[in-house]
Structures are given as C-alpha cells and as structure tokens.
Design a protein around this motif. Structure first.
Motif, mmCIF file in Angstrom:
data_model
loop_
_atom_site.group_PDB
_atom_site.id
_atom_site.type_symbol
_atom_site.label_atom_id
_atom_site.label_comp_id
_atom_site.label_asym_id
_atom_site.label_seq_id
_atom_site.Cartn_x
_atom_site.Cartn_y
_atom_site.Cartn_z
ATOM 1 N N ALA A 101 0.863 -1.188 0.000
ATOM 2 C CA ALA A 101 0.000 0.000 0.000
ATOM 3 C C ALA A 101 0.893 1.231 0.000
ATOM 4 O O ALA A 101 1.812 1.336 0.823
ATOM 5 C CB ALA A 101 -0.917 -0.001 1.215
ATOM 6 N N ALA A 102 0.644 2.142 -0.944
ATOM 7 C CA ALA A 102 1.379 3.414 -1.018
ATOM 8 C C ALA A 102 0.391 4.496 -0.599
ATOM 9 O O ALA A 102 -0.607 4.737 -1.289
ATOM 10 C CB ALA A 102 1.871 3.645 -2.439
ATOM 11 N N TYR A 106 -4.945 11.373 3.614
ATOM 12 C CA TYR A 106 -5.781 10.666 4.588
ATOM 13 C C TYR A 106 -5.951 9.184 4.250
ATOM 14 O O TYR A 106 -6.252 8.826 3.117
ATOM 15 C CB TYR A 106 -7.181 11.281 4.630
ATOM 16 N N ALA A 107 -5.779 8.340 5.266
ATOM 17 C CA ALA A 107 -6.192 6.926 5.191
ATOM 18 C C ALA A 107 -7.044 6.710 6.423
ATOM 19 O O ALA A 107 -6.538 6.423 7.519
ATOM 20 C CB ALA A 107 -4.976 6.005 5.195
ATOM 21 N N LEU A 108 -8.349 6.892 6.264
ATOM 22 C CA LEU A 108 -9.265 6.931 7.403
ATOM 23 C C LEU A 108 -10.320 5.838 7.300
ATOM 24 O O LEU A 108 -10.742 5.466 6.188
ATOM 25 C CB LEU A 108 -9.983 8.283 7.460
ATOM 26 N N GLY A 109 -10.767 5.349 8.439
ATOM 27 C CA GLY A 109 -11.844 4.378 8.465
ATOM 28 C C GLY A 109 -11.548 3.213 7.525
ATOM 29 O O GLY A 109 -10.472 2.611 7.577
ATOM 30 N N GLY A 110 -12.514 2.931 6.626
ATOM 31 C CA GLY A 110 -12.315 1.846 5.663
ATOM 32 C C GLY A 110 -11.057 2.028 4.824
ATOM 33 O O GLY A 110 -10.473 1.048 4.354
ATOM 34 N N THR A 115 -5.532 -0.345 3.993
ATOM 35 C CA THR A 115 -4.061 -0.437 4.044
ATOM 36 C C THR A 115 -3.628 -1.680 4.831
ATOM 37 O O THR A 115 -2.555 -2.222 4.605
ATOM 38 C CB THR A 115 -3.394 0.808 4.684
ATOM 39 N N LEU A 116 -4.488 -2.114 5.776
ATOM 40 C CA LEU A 116 -4.109 -3.242 6.638
ATOM 41 C C LEU A 116 -4.096 -4.579 5.913
ATOM 42 O O LEU A 116 -3.519 -5.539 6.411
ATOM 43 C CB LEU A 116 -5.056 -3.321 7.854
ATOM 44 N N VAL A 117 -4.750 -4.644 4.744
ATOM 45 C CA VAL A 117 -4.737 -5.922 4.021
ATOM 46 C C VAL A 117 -3.482 -6.060 3.164
ATOM 47 O O VAL A 117 -3.212 -7.133 2.629
ATOM 48 C CB VAL A 117 -6.008 -6.145 3.150
#
Ligand code: CO8
Length: 259
Positions: A101-102, A106-110, A115-117
């Motif tokens: 993941a690049a 913002y990387a918020l909520g979903g 990014t966690l996958v």
C-alpha cells in the motif's frame, strides 16, 4: 477490464490499483469494494503480475467508507455491505503475491482498514491515519478491530479505535502501522523500487512465504511451524531453489523463473 471507481495498470510485472473517486476523497462504496474484489481475482490469476501496489494517488489514500451510502442504511443493508467489504479485503489480503500500500494524505476508516490488508505499507510524510468510525456512532467494520490489533498490539489499536483520533505518518511509523515514511514526492518511486525488489525474487517462494506468515497467524505455534515446514519442503521441488543456491555458489545473481 474496464472499472469505474478504480484504475488498474500493469507495467513490468507490477500492477497498480489506484482508487479513483477524487470528488469524495476516494470514499469506498459498494461499487469500489466489488471492483477491488474483481481486480484482486484477476490480478491473482495473472502469472505475469508479480507484485500489486494499492494507492489512492498523490493527494489522498481514502477517507473511509462512503458515509452518504451508509447514513440511511438499515441493519440488513449493512450486514450485506459488510460482506462486500470483507470479501474484497480478504481477496486482496490473500493474493498469492506481495501487496504494497502506497499511502498519501488521509487513510481513514475503511481507507485505513484497506491499508491493513497489504503486506507492506509505505507512507508519504503527509499521510494521516485514523479510525474515526466511533465519532459516527459505529465501529471499524471493515476488519479494523481484527487486523489493527494483530499488527500494532491491542493497547495502541484500542486507543485509535476508541478515540477516533488521527495520527501522522511519523507516529504511524513509531507504532508499527507503516513500514516506512518517505517524502510525498518520492512515494511512487520508492514504492516501485520496493516492488521491483520483490518482483526479482522467486514467485513460488514469495507465494509460499506469504502463505506461511498469513496462515501461521491463524494457527498455534506448533501448527504454524508444521505449516512452514511443508511450505519449506515444497520449495525444494522448484527450479528456482536449484537456481538460487547454484547462483550463490557460483557467486552470480540468481535468475528466477517462478517455477
Ligand atoms: N464518505 C462520503 N463522502 C466523503 C467522505 C466519506 N467517508 N469523506 C469525504 N467525503 C466527501 C465530503 O463530503 C466532501 O464532499 P462535498 O464536496 O460534496 O461536500 C468531499 O469528500 C471533500 O471532503 P471535505 O470537504 O470534508 O474535505 P476536508 O479536507 O475538509 O476534510 C476529511 C477531509 C477530514 C477527511 C473529512 O472529509 C472527513 O472527516 N471525512 C470522513 C472521514 C470518516 O469519518 N471516515 C470513516 C467513514 S466510516 C467507515 O469508513 C466505516 C468502515 C467500515 C465499512 C464497512 C462496510 C461498508
């Protein structure tokens, strides 16, 4: 394949999935989840693709699930949608090749949960992470309550989940949410550099190494070690193992064929 909410490009064995709903900061609706799932299936089956990058572009990764879609939902609607997000995220998480993941902005909520996958997260120095669902009266329902504690530990994960606070890239690095922070203008180049390094390794070894880690996390240590041993043994049936060790002994770089 033509998608409406994502762009998929393949170059030199590296596929890039770019979220493409800029007007709503790449908010994830059912269409996005479905297209991500379709892209995962197609890229997983394409042996010419060695590594997958997921990005939102250089301004924002994703500001979460689409709130306008959820606002008037009934419990039944949501139960169905959650399955859509879980399905897409599991397909991405289980891709038999490395996923990076690049993350810019913002990387918020979903979006944070997406990014966690990935196997590895690279953040631009302007990135901000958070699980603000609690402030909407809900909880991180796209895997956040499960994947985040596994990645950074329960204490830190609960602090983020209970507060809904955002953290900046340097704090995300400190708590282990991301692997690396780079300057925003170098994000694409640095991500590609790492993707190329992964792509130069043997595809079967990568696939089994990823399976060994992912499957092992679902098992107790003894079962995980047994699973690892099976994967390890299997690799001795590959040409890449012969080539890798021969190349080492001949003091030259290995030329892996992925078989
Ligand atoms: N959903 C829908 N639209 C959004 C979202 C979103 N998550 N985020 C931003 N937008 C839209 C805004 O409404 C706005 O649209 P318009 O121009 O038509 O008014 C546009 O994007 C630009 O946003 P802002 O004007 O708000 O931009 P700012 O720079 O002022 O603020 C923020 C940026 C801080 C990111 C702000 O937009 C924000 O707080 N967004 C919401 C963040 C959030 O709460 N995310 C969590 C959503 S819930 C979730 O992710 C649940 C996951 C589990 C789902 C499982 C099944 C579906």
């Amino acid at each position: 394949m033509a998608y409406e909410t994502i762009i998929v490009e393949i170059e030199e064995g590296i596929a890039t999935i770019t979220l493409n709903r800029p007007a709503v900061l790449n908010a994830l609706n059912d269409k996005v989840f479905n297209e991500l799932g379709e892209a995962a299936l197609s890229l997983g089956a394409d042996n010419s693709v060695r590594v997958v990058i997921i990005t939102g572009g250089d301004k924002v990764f994703a500001a979460g699930a689409d709130i306008s879609q959820m606002a008037n939902s009934t419990a039944v609607d949501v139960a169905t949608r959650e399955k859509v997000s879980h399905r897409a995220f599991q397909l991405l998480e289980n891709l038999p090749k490395p996923v990076i993941a690049a993350i810019s902005g913002y990387a918020l909520g979903g979006g944070c949960e997406l990014t966690l996958v990935a196997d590895v997260r690279i953040a631009a120095d302007n990135a901000q992470f958070g699980l603000p669902e609690i402030k909407l009266g809900i909880l991180p329902g796209a895997g956040g309550t499960q994947r985040l504690p596994r990645l950074i530990g329960t204490g830190r994960a609960k602090e983020l989940i209970f507060s809904g606070d955002f953290i900046k890239a340097d704090e995300a690095l400190r708590v282990g949410l991301v692997n690396k922070v780079v300057s925003a203008d170098q994000l694409a180049a640095e991500t590609r550099k790492l993707a190329k390094r992964f792509a130069s390794r043997g595809a079967v070894a990568l696939r089994l190494a990823k399976a060994s880690v992912n499957e092992g996390l679902r098992m107790d240590l003894e079962a995980g070690l047994e699973y690892e041993h099976k994967c390890f043994s299997l690799l001795f049936a590959t040409e890449d193992q012969k080539e890798g060790m021969k190349a080492f002994l001949e003091k030259r770089p290995a030329q892996f064929q992925g078989k």
